[in-house]
Design a protein around this motif. Structure first.
Motif, PDB file in Angstrom:
ATOM      1  N   GLU A   5       0.844  -1.158   0.089  1.00 47.15           N
ATOM      2  CA  GLU A   5      -0.036  -0.097  -0.063  1.00 47.15           C
ATOM      3  C   GLU A   5       0.881   1.125  -0.131  1.00 47.15           C
ATOM      4  N   GLY A   7       0.361   5.968  -0.562  1.00 45.38           N
ATOM      5  CA  GLY A   7      -0.614   7.024  -0.612  1.00 45.38           C
ATOM      6  C   GLY A   7      -0.929   7.417   0.815  1.00 45.38           C
ATOM      7  N   ARG A  18      -5.643   9.734  -2.245  1.00 43.65           N
ATOM      8  CA  ARG A  18      -5.546   8.393  -3.093  1.00 43.65           C
ATOM      9  C   ARG A  18      -4.690   7.144  -2.658  1.00 43.65           C
ATOM     10  N   SER A  20      -3.103   3.415  -3.128  1.00 43.01           N
ATOM     11  CA  SER A  20      -2.783   2.624  -4.245  1.00 43.01           C
ATOM     12  C   SER A  20      -2.313   1.277  -3.212  1.00 43.01           C
ATOM     13  N   CYS A  21      -2.456  -0.065  -3.904  1.00 38.90           N
ATOM     14  CA  CYS A  21      -2.078  -1.374  -3.646  1.00 38.90           C
ATOM     15  C   CYS A  21      -1.582  -1.966  -4.557  1.00 38.90           C
ATOM     16  N   ALA A  22      -0.239  -2.116  -4.880  1.00 38.77           N
ATOM     17  CA  ALA A  22       0.502  -3.089  -5.889  1.00 38.77           C
ATOM     18  C   ALA A  22       0.554  -4.365  -5.489  1.00 38.77           C
ATOM     19  N   ARG A  71      -9.787  -0.593  -9.743  1.00 41.21           N
ATOM     20  CA  ARG A  71      -8.740  -1.373  -9.988  1.00 41.21           C
ATOM     21  C   ARG A  71      -8.261  -1.539 -11.464  1.00 41.21           C
ATOM     22  N   THR A  77      -3.134  -3.495  -9.804  1.00 44.80           N
ATOM     23  CA  THR A  77      -3.347  -2.482  -8.830  1.00 44.80           C
ATOM     24  C   THR A  77      -4.644  -2.097  -8.247  1.00 44.80           C
ATOM     25  N   TYR A  79      -7.043   1.060  -5.933  1.00 48.08           N
ATOM     26  CA  TYR A  79      -6.979   2.259  -5.597  1.00 48.08           C
ATOM     27  C   TYR A  79      -8.200   2.161  -4.596  1.00 48.08           C
ATOM     28  N   GLN A  81     -10.060   6.028  -3.788  1.00 44.80           N
ATOM     29  CA  GLN A  81      -9.927   7.544  -3.744  1.00 44.80           C
ATOM     30  C   GLN A  81     -10.874   7.682  -2.585  1.00 44.80           C
ATOM     31  N   CYS A  95      -4.783  -3.110   2.243  1.00 41.61           N
ATOM     32  CA  CYS A  95      -5.324  -3.822   1.311  1.00 41.61           C
ATOM     33  C   CYS A  95      -5.370  -5.318   1.405  1.00 41.61           C
TER      34      CYS A  95
END
Length: 115
Positions: A5, A7, A18, A20-22, A71, A77, A79, A81, A95
């Protein structure tokens, strides 16, 4: 398997972030993705979820109309928001990838809403 994760941070009430999770190490497109959060002294709660293909979403009542999950299966990834943040949104956000057999978790990212 990794879920990373990013952001999180400090934001004023009314502001936006926002997350993010990669994902890596598994077939991302086959997993439903979820965002959870845990505030100090409270249990972890489900914030938002999205089906593997992205066609179905769900939200906690407390964030409906303010948070949006999305996604990108090509980028592995997911997201979150977050708009119109308030102090009650302060928490560590996690995540989560889930299938019928297994679930994976990220390490979390801190979101602090404060003036």
């Amino acid at each position: 398997v990794q879920l990373v994760e990013s952001g999180g941070g400090l934001v004023q009430p009314g502001g936006s972030l926002r997350l993010s999770c990669a994902a890596s190490g598994f077939t991302f497109s086959r997993y439903a993705m979820r965002w959870y959060r845990q505030a100090p002294g409270k249990e972890r709660e489900l914030v938002a979820g999205m089906s593997s293909a992205g066609g179905v979403t769900s939200y906690a009542d407390s964030v409906k109309g303010r948070f949006t999950i999305s996604r990108d299966n090509a980028q592995n990834t997911v997201y979150l928001q977050m708009n119109n943040l308030d102090r009650d949104d302060t928490a560590v956000y996690y995540c989560n990838a889930v299938s019928s057999r297994i679930a994976y978790w990220g390490q979390g990212t801190q979101v602090t809403v404060s003036s």
